[in-house]
Scaffold this active site. Structure first.
Site, PDB file in Angstrom:
ATOM      1  CG  LEU A   1      -2.171   0.903   1.060  1.00 54.67           C
ATOM      2  CD1 LEU A   1      -3.126   0.370   0.006  1.00 54.67           C
ATOM      3  CD2 LEU A   1      -2.905   1.037   2.384  1.00 54.67           C
ATOM      4  N   GLY A   2       1.753   1.359  -0.997  1.00 56.64           N
ATOM      5  CA  GLY A   2       2.560   2.562  -1.168  1.00 56.64           C
ATOM      6  C   GLY A   2       1.773   3.597  -1.941  1.00 56.64           C
TER       7      GLY A   2
ATOM      8  CB  SER B   1       1.962  -2.756   3.810  1.00 58.90           C
ATOM      9  OG  SER B   1       2.055  -1.967   2.657  1.00 58.90           O
TER      10      SER B   1
ATOM     11  CB  VAL C   1       0.747  -2.500 -12.182  1.00 56.69           C
ATOM     12  CG1 VAL C   1      -0.446  -2.696 -13.100  1.00 56.69           C
ATOM     13  CG2 VAL C   1       0.301  -2.177 -10.768  1.00 56.69           C
ATOM     14  N   GLY C   2       3.531  -4.405 -10.775  1.00 60.01           N
ATOM     15  CA  GLY C   2       4.775  -4.194 -10.044  1.00 60.01           C
ATOM     16  C   GLY C   2       5.971  -4.629 -10.884  1.00 60.01           C
ATOM     17  NE  ARG C   3      10.703  -3.242 -11.857  1.00 59.51           N
ATOM     18  CZ  ARG C   3      10.072  -2.126 -12.220  1.00 59.51           C
ATOM     19  NH1 ARG C   3       8.817  -2.170 -12.612  1.00 59.51           N
ATOM     20  NH2 ARG C   3      10.693  -0.975 -12.171  1.00 59.51           N
TER      21      ARG C   3
ATOM     22  CD  GLU D   1       8.625  -6.628 -18.365  1.00 53.93           C
ATOM     23  OE1 GLU D   1       7.977  -6.687 -17.316  1.00 53.93           O
ATOM     24  OE2 GLU D   1       9.133  -5.582 -18.823  1.00 53.93           O
TER      25      GLU D   1
ATOM     26  CG  HIS E   1       7.083  -2.799 -18.087  1.00 55.41           C
ATOM     27  ND1 HIS E   1       8.177  -3.386 -17.489  1.00 55.41           N
ATOM     28  CD2 HIS E   1       6.722  -1.789 -17.257  1.00 55.41           C
ATOM     29  CE1 HIS E   1       8.451  -2.759 -16.346  1.00 55.41           C
ATOM     30  NE2 HIS E   1       7.577  -1.775 -16.197  1.00 55.41           N
TER      31      HIS E   1
ATOM     32  CB  ALA F   1       2.057   0.796 -15.771  1.00 57.84           C
TER      33      ALA F   1
END
Lengths: 313, 327
Positions: free
Chosen positions: B164-165, B186, B242-244, B273, B291, B293
């Site tokens: 939750l950043g 988190s 949507v992170g890594r 990727e 990728h 975003a």
């Protein structure tokens, strides 16, 4: 109630069909190629019609069903029902408001994101193997873009609430300004289109709102503007919309409805700034079940002489 | 190439540019008007170039998440700041930087809205089948075969946000407006946040219908979404990443999808990727994004502003924005 004839105007939902068959004498209109013969034979039995966004009860059908007491629509839109004729003959009409509001609003936002961020095109880009050769191009940010809504009923308000979470300034057009709302009002669709980047059609289809999106409105929205239609196909003059998109005079479109469903202008298929969905606004398992239950509940209430659940007429 | 006197090193704002070889640097021209950019890849002999300027370099601009090796840091003994251009810092050795006294700034909140927008877009697409339905229309099936199969309602779904950043918070803000129920996992519970907290991702998955993966990739979070978590999420569960890519055990995820043991996924990132597991191409409950975003002009404008701000602040000895905590 097994002897009460119910005419289902077109295929719409298997669960609804099955439940209607259990409780009533169900006639599926599409099973009878000779409509005139069908009506001759069964007109005295049919006391209810179940319609939807595709087919309902027009004046001709109503005249041909002398025993018709109620039209129960599997939709919130009433444009396929001759309401005046129903009022004249004392025929009740029900629809399915509220239960589909969220799904339709969700789809409107989903279409905006799909158009602006090119979700379908990027997905295609990955599936085709093109990503291995290079990155996809830049798309456009949604957050903060100005959103204009035509019609601020249940669905329009739900769309506004969602767009606000994306920090979008909201403006709207309705026949009369709403006093209890904090959004910017424009007294005409053209002014609304001139002052927003994303224009969403969320009003009922009536004689007055047919082709409410016409050439002038499309021009006002312009080459950076995006049109989202989750209302009815005839809200938009497709003959003007299609060339505007092809020529780049309109920036993009997300369309869930069309003037002549299921026909969709094929020239739109090749445009990357256009997202086309097959009238799925309320198309979730959860919502269609609730809608069906509402249709059944209204019919039962009527034939048991109880108050209707969601009457319109 | 102008020769700069080493005596003037404090007056001349020198910025070392570290970038991938093929990447053309979008705001190079604007930065050049404010700073003296030293880009070894512009020189025929980059090693010699670096050695010649090494002692005067106090700040490095890292374009794209281009890995920075210990060897490079060894060559820059006076380096004090790395200005990153991504929000992720998994391409940097954070403890090495801390040891050397090198501060790091990332893209901070410049990208958060666009990433959150994409995450929500992917979720609606997966649940409602927008991309799949669009394919259905374009192939002419609507007229031929009838209605498109029903999707699933977003309203009322229990959303578990992993991390939750800045990005996770923006995702939460958006999904609340759709009538979703938000909870999160988190590293630490956030006291001022109204959402339910789960101390580990497994418990979050047990209590969620959807996982939105928005956290940083570190040693601890590598494959944080593993087989157990996916099983806990359940057969109708949806995962959006949507992170890594390496936050999810990709091979396991593919197995779950192929066996129908998970409801669907929306992915902007992948373990390797631009390679994407081919099995995913056959599936309609999967939405794939290259990728992208942060690939909007607005993101790059915001990034440019932030980078210029931080470089100017550094040379004026003023506070920096988006400093990365080096624990």
């Amino acid at each position: 109630m097994e002897s009460i004839g119910v005419l289902m105007a077109c295929p719409m939902n298997t669960y609804l069909e099955q439940e209607l068959e259990k409780r009533f004498l169900l006639f599926k209109f599409w099973d009878f190629p000779d409509k005139a013969l069908f009506l001759d034979t069964h007109r005295s039995t049919i006391r209810a019609v179940v319609g939807n966004a595709t087919a309902g009860a027009d004046a001709e059908l109503i005249e041909n069903l002398p025993k018709l007491e109620i039209v129960s629509s599997f939709s919130v839109g009433l444009d396929k029902i001759d309401l005046a004729k129903c009022r004249e003959k004392g025929i009740r009409v029900t629809n399915t408001p509220d239960v589909l509001t969220e799904d339709v609003a969700d789809l409107a936002i989903g279409l905006i994101l799909a158009v602006l961020r090119r979700l379908c095109e990027s997905d295609r880009y990955v599936r085709s193997g093109k990503w291995k050769k290079g990155d996809y191009k830049l798309t456009t940010k949604f957050t903060g873009k100005s959103v204009g809504i035509i019609g601020l009923g249940r669905i329009g308000l739900a769309i506004a609430k969602r767009a606000e979470a994306f920090s979008c300034p909201i403006s709207y057009y309705t026949r009369t300004k709403k006093s209890d709302v904090n959004y910017t009002y424009y007294p005409s669709v053209i002014e609304l289109a001139s002052n927003c980047q994303i224009l969403i059609v969320a009003c009922p289809l009536t004689e007055q709102t047919r082709h409410i999106i016409n050439r002038e409105v499309i021009d006002a929205l312009g080459p950076k503007g995006v049109l989202i239609n989750i209302g009815r196909g005839p809200h938009v003059d497709e003959h003007e919309l299609v060339p505007a998109l092809v020529e780049g005079r309109l920036g993009g479109a997300g369309l869930d409805v069309f003037e002549n469903e299921p026909e969709v202008p094929q020239v739109l298929f090749g445009l990357e700034n256009v997202v086309l969905t097959p009238h799925v606004g309320s198309g979730t398992v959860e919502t269609r079940t609730v809608m069906a239950d509402l249709v059944l509940g209204n019919l039962e209430a009527h034939f048991l002489s109880k108050p209707l659940l969601t009457p319109v007429v | 190439m102008k020769q700069k006197s080493m005596d003037q090193q404090d007056d001349v704002p020198l910025v070392f540019v570290h970038r991938p070889p093929s990447f053309h640097f979008p705001f190079k021209d604007r930065l050049s008007t404010h700073f003296n950019l030293l880009d070894p890849l512009d020189s025929p002999d980059s090693t010699h170039f670096v050695r010649r300027h090494a002692n005067s370099i106090r700040v490095l601009l890292c374009v794209d998440p281009t890995p920075i090796s210990s060897d490079l840091l060894d060559l820059l003994p006076n380096l004090q700041l790395i200005v990153g251009s991504s929000v992720g810092v998994d391409h940097l050795d954070l403890s090495d930087c801390r040891r050397r006294g090198i501060a790091i700034t990332n893209s901070g909140v410049a990208f958060s809205e666009d990433v959150a927008d994409l995450a929500v877009g992917l979720l609606i697409d997966v649940l409602r089948g927008i991309s799949a339905a669009a394919r259905f229309v374009r192939s002419g099936f609507w007229a031929k075969t009838g209605d498109y199969p029903l999707g699933f309602k977003l309203g009322g779904k229990r959303i578990g946000i992993v991390g939750l950043g800045n990005i996770g918070s923006q995702v939460a803000k958006r999904l609340e407006a759709f009538g979703c129920i938000i909870s999160y996992n988190s590293r630490r519970k956030k006291p001022s946040v109204p959402f339910a907290y789960y101390a580990n991702i497994y418990d979050l998955a047990v209590n969620s219908d959807v996982l939105m993966v928005c956290c940083a990739l570190t040693e601890e979070t590598h494959h944080i979404v593993n087989k157990e978590v996916m099983a806990a999420l359940g057969k109708e569960g949806v995962i959006i990443n949507v992170g890594r890519g390496a936050l999810i055990d990709e091979k396991e995820m593919v197995r779950f999808l192929v066996r129908g043991e998970i409801g669907g996924v929306g992915l902007d990132v992948f373990e390797n990727e631009p390679d994407v597991p081919k099995e995913l191409f056959q599936l309609d409950n999967v939405v794939l994004s290259p990728h992208s975003a942060v690939a909007t002009p607005e993101c790059f404008d915001a990034l440019e502003e932030l980078i210029i701000f931080n470089l100017k602040a550094f040379f004026s000895h003023e506070p920096l924005r988006s400093l990365v905590e080096l624990e």
